[in-house]
Design an enzyme around this catalytic site. Structure first.
Site, PDB file in Angstrom:
ATOM      1  N   ASP A  12       0.698  -0.987   0.013  1.00 45.24           N
ATOM      2  CA  ASP A  12      -0.182   0.119   0.084  1.00 45.24           C
ATOM      3  C   ASP A  12       0.993   1.384  -0.036  1.00 45.24           C
ATOM      4  O   ASP A  12       1.614   1.436   0.841  1.00 45.24           O
ATOM      5  CB  ASP A  12      -1.044  -0.019   1.341  1.00 45.24           C
ATOM      6  CG  ASP A  12      -1.940   0.913   1.165  1.00 45.24           C
ATOM      7  OD1 ASP A  12      -2.291   1.904   0.131  1.00 45.24           O
ATOM      8  OD2 ASP A  12      -2.818   1.067   2.160  1.00 45.24           O
ATOM      9  N   ASP A 106      -2.680   2.621  -6.301  1.00 48.59           N
ATOM     10  CA  ASP A 106      -1.657   2.475  -5.072  1.00 48.59           C
ATOM     11  C   ASP A 106      -1.735   1.216  -4.163  1.00 48.59           C
ATOM     12  O   ASP A 106      -0.892   1.335  -3.143  1.00 48.59           O
ATOM     13  CB  ASP A 106      -2.062   3.843  -4.085  1.00 48.59           C
ATOM     14  CG  ASP A 106      -3.430   3.932  -3.452  1.00 48.59           C
ATOM     15  OD1 ASP A 106      -4.295   3.088  -3.914  1.00 48.59           O
ATOM     16  OD2 ASP A 106      -3.420   4.556  -2.844  1.00 48.59           O
ATOM     17  N   GLU A 107      -2.353   0.317  -4.492  1.00 48.69           N
ATOM     18  CA  GLU A 107      -2.298  -0.882  -3.642  1.00 48.69           C
ATOM     19  C   GLU A 107      -2.538  -2.097  -4.307  1.00 48.69           C
ATOM     20  O   GLU A 107      -3.276  -2.200  -5.424  1.00 48.69           O
ATOM     21  CB  GLU A 107      -3.194  -0.747  -2.373  1.00 48.69           C
ATOM     22  CG  GLU A 107      -4.800  -0.676  -2.774  1.00 48.69           C
ATOM     23  CD  GLU A 107      -5.413  -0.712  -1.398  1.00 48.69           C
ATOM     24  OE1 GLU A 107      -5.274  -1.467  -0.484  1.00 48.69           O
ATOM     25  OE2 GLU A 107      -6.519  -0.039  -1.619  1.00 48.69           O
TER      26      GLU A 107
END
Length: 358
Positions: A12, A106-107
């Site tokens: 993350d 983003d993860e």
């Protein structure tokens, strides 16, 4: 191979959008930054850690954010830039495994049980990946490591920012027992409130409840919660997850109280949805109109067609039909269109578009 043998990492990125802005614009570093929103209108997409200290969070209105942090700096999102960096990060993941399941830009989850570098320690792999992300992008990431996605997701949030946590098999029950129920991945606000009402405040409280009790109060989710309290989750890492819906929305600079300007806004929204569908070679049968009012209440209206559509003309026709059937409650601040019931499992020859726009 059983689920207990899996080695799952959840990566993350730390305040990704805001961190990218601070990376590209040094004058923003060490300052409270909010991506999206504005002092007048809009919703925050991301907040830097400097802003979070004041209570600024994503999904918060810009108006409330500026009250919490008068020095807050608003910047416009640059999604092309975020996608560019996300692509660089994904290349790093693929150096270790092809089993990468992105959740967003983003993860992502990574299954490194059998990895390309034949490394036995998922903890060391996570450390390597995080270091490479820093070297390639200049950004930091946090990681969670455990035997399944549920535990890895919780763990990645434990030592943020720029940290990681491993939950070994013999640590699962003690870890979950001590965890606040609101920190369980998948327990939303309403479910959390209901659990509080039932005397469930921690993982230990949840584990003490029988499956019959949980099914009585949470229906089909009862067994799911029963298993989560014991760290059981069999969901595999899926490298090519198919979407359930495709959509787009617009937040206005000023509220609208008439259908006429809303019709004009639907043009842009339907065009964007059509482009997204056609890029992925998808069509859908169910069209949903979404409106958010000035008091932030939501209203939706759906129509399921007997055929699949993806073209701009047919989307707009259907959207306008839904809008005409909708009675406005008050002034509108956002409008959106979502296409679901997609043709993922259908043959291309079965797409039908019967109407033409003149």
């Amino acid at each position: 191979m059983t689920v207990t043998h899996r080695k799952i990492i959840h990566i993350d990125m730390d305040a990704f959008y805001a961190s990218v802005e601070q990376l590209d614009f040094p004058e923003l570093r060490n300052k409270p930054v909010a991506v999206g929103g504005s002092e007048e209108r809009g919703v925050i997409s991301a907040a830097s850690y400097e802003a979070r200290k004041f209570g600024v969070r994503s999904a918060m209105s810009g108006k409330l954010a500026i009250k919490k942090c008068p020095e807050l700096i608003f910047v416009k999102p640059r999604f092309d830039r975020y996608k560019e960096i996300s692509g660089q990060i994904r290349k790093i993941f693929l150096e270790y495994t092809d089993l990468v399941e992105p959740l967003s830009l983003d993860e992502a989850f990574l299954d490194v049980t059998h990895n390309k570098k034949n490394l036995k320690s998922a903890t060391l792999i996570a450390e390597e990946i995080r270091q490479k992300i820093v070297e390639v992008t200049g950004l930091t990431a946090s990681a969670g490591i455990s035997i399944n996605k549920f535990l890895a997701k919780i763990a990645s949030d434990y030592n943020k920012p720029n940290g990681q946590k491993t939950i070994n098999p013999d640590e699962i029950i003690p870890f979950l027992d001590s965890l606040e129920i609101k920190r369980f991945f998948g327990v939303g606000k309403k479910t959390c409130e209901k659990m509080y009402h039932l005397g469930i405040f921690t993982g230990a409280d949840l584990r003490m409840k029988s499956v019959e009790f949980l099914e009585e109060h949470f229906g089909n989710s009862g067994l799911h919660f029963y298993q989560l309290a014991r760290g059981i989750s069999n969901s595999p890492v899926v490298s090519n997850r198919l979407p359930k819906s495709i959509g787009a929305e617009r937040t206005f600079r000023k509220n609208f109280t008439s259908i006429i300007p809303l019709k004009e806004k639907l043009n842009d929204v339907c065009e964007e949805v059509s482009i997204r569908l056609q890029k992925r070679n998808l069509s859908g049968k169910t069209i949903t109109l979404k409106m958010k009012y000035s008091d932030f209440s939501l209203q939706t209206k759906s129509l399921t067609l007997p055929y699949y559509i993806s073209s701009y003309d047919l989307l707009l026709d259907t959207a306008l039909e839904l809008l005409q059937q909708t009675r406005l409650r008050t002034s509108v601040r956002l409008i959106g269109i979502q296409v679901s019931n997609l043709n993922i499992n259908e043959k291309k020859a079965e797409y039908i578009q019967l109407r033409f726009r003149f």
